[in-house]
Motif scaffolding. Sequence first.
Motif, PDB file in Angstrom:
ATOM      1  N   PHE A  11       0.878  -0.958   0.031  1.00  0.00           N
ATOM      2  CA  PHE A  11      -0.129  -0.266  -0.181  1.00  0.00           C
ATOM      3  C   PHE A  11       0.989   1.254  -0.071  1.00  0.00           C
ATOM      4  O   PHE A  11       1.919   1.274   0.492  1.00  0.00           O
ATOM      5  N   GLN A  12       0.297   2.333  -0.593  1.00  0.00           N
ATOM      6  CA  GLN A  12       1.006   3.641  -0.517  1.00  0.00           C
ATOM      7  C   GLN A  12       0.395   4.372   0.605  1.00  0.00           C
ATOM      8  O   GLN A  12       1.019   5.344   1.219  1.00  0.00           O
ATOM      9  N   THR A  13      -0.894   4.397   0.669  1.00  0.00           N
ATOM     10  CA  THR A  13      -1.632   5.233   1.786  1.00  0.00           C
ATOM     11  C   THR A  13      -2.305   4.233   2.626  1.00  0.00           C
ATOM     12  O   THR A  13      -2.732   2.963   2.397  1.00  0.00           O
ATOM     13  N   LEU A  14      -2.513   4.879   3.931  1.00  0.00           N
ATOM     14  CA  LEU A  14      -3.185   4.060   4.730  1.00  0.00           C
ATOM     15  C   LEU A  14      -3.957   4.917   6.057  1.00  0.00           C
ATOM     16  O   LEU A  14      -3.439   6.089   6.203  1.00  0.00           O
ATOM     17  N   GLN A  15      -5.191   4.739   6.387  1.00  0.00           N
ATOM     18  CA  GLN A  15      -5.759   5.420   7.568  1.00  0.00           C
ATOM     19  C   GLN A  15      -6.522   4.744   8.282  1.00  0.00           C
ATOM     20  O   GLN A  15      -7.107   3.419   7.699  1.00  0.00           O
ATOM     21  N   GLY A  16      -6.843   4.909   9.528  1.00  0.00           N
ATOM     22  CA  GLY A  16      -7.766   4.202  10.427  1.00  0.00           C
ATOM     23  C   GLY A  16      -7.480   4.571  11.764  1.00  0.00           C
ATOM     24  O   GLY A  16      -7.044   5.479  12.233  1.00  0.00           O
ATOM     25  N   ASN A  17      -7.711   3.741  12.574  1.00  0.00           N
ATOM     26  CA  ASN A  17      -8.024   4.057  14.174  1.00  0.00           C
ATOM     27  C   ASN A  17      -6.908   3.404  14.942  1.00  0.00           C
ATOM     28  O   ASN A  17      -6.526   2.203  14.385  1.00  0.00           O
ATOM     29  N   PHE A  18      -6.647   3.845  15.956  1.00  0.00           N
ATOM     30  CA  PHE A  18      -5.686   3.054  16.916  1.00  0.00           C
ATOM     31  C   PHE A  18      -5.933   3.627  18.339  1.00  0.00           C
ATOM     32  O   PHE A  18      -6.796   4.406  18.605  1.00  0.00           O
TER      33      PHE A  18
END
Length: 281
Positions: free
Chosen positions: A121-128
């Motif tokens: 992947f080049q981009t990633l977003q989410g919760n932590f």
Amino acid sequence: MLDRLTPAARASVLVMTLAGGTLLAAPLAAQPLQLQPPKPAAAKPAPRLVLPPPRPAGLGETRSAATDTAPIQSVATNAPAAAAPVSEAAKPAAAPARGKPAPPATQEEAVERLNAYLNSFQTLQGNFIQHASNGRRLEGRIYIQRPGKMRFEYEPPTTTEVIADGTSVAVRDKRLATQDLYSIGQTPLKFLVREKMDLAREGTLKGASVDGDLLTVRLEDRSTLGGTSKITLKFDLVANELRQWVVVDPQGYETAISLYNLDTRRRPDPQNFVIDYQRKL
């Protein structure tokens, strides 16, 4: 949290903020055909005639796997034709069964499995969710755009932000209006934002193990600010996602960050990775 710490201690906190076959149905073997010569039908002697070649079976009809592979049957005169049994080879093969991927057999294979994911992947977003050694729990959003860009955005009441813009990493406290800058190469963030990741080159492999569906890879990074950091990455083999990383900083403090709701398709807002260098103290 960071407002009570010295710059060196805040750097340690930054170091702690590293987020982180298919079974085929075996084809059935074709059974040998047991062919028996047809029994001569009892008939009265007839004059010998020269006949044309027999019409090939199925001429002009739609061919099917059953007619192509069905064994020849001996049919008695005036007896109803029996249905030709379909040979095992003619039966359609079962659809491939989806199963769990085989776990890596060696440490090197484990690292390559994790490298393949990080490079997918080049981009990633989410919760932590972040758990600190003192038991404090923090939550927020993570954004990654490779190479080099990352943002940890904590939910209120925490006022801290961690931003990497491709060159530097800023640890910012919005309430105190403070900002500390570090080189990306001095932080464990580099493990997630390299353009091409090779964990074996970034750190020293200390071990790998598989527990159920969870692959665990342990590394040491001697180039982080303040000394050697111990990093543990936990990877879900079935979901093919990084689930957690645990960082033990040079002072021995442990921080665990768990990830969920990850999305590698949406592109984060470029403003998430802007550092205001005028606020440097």
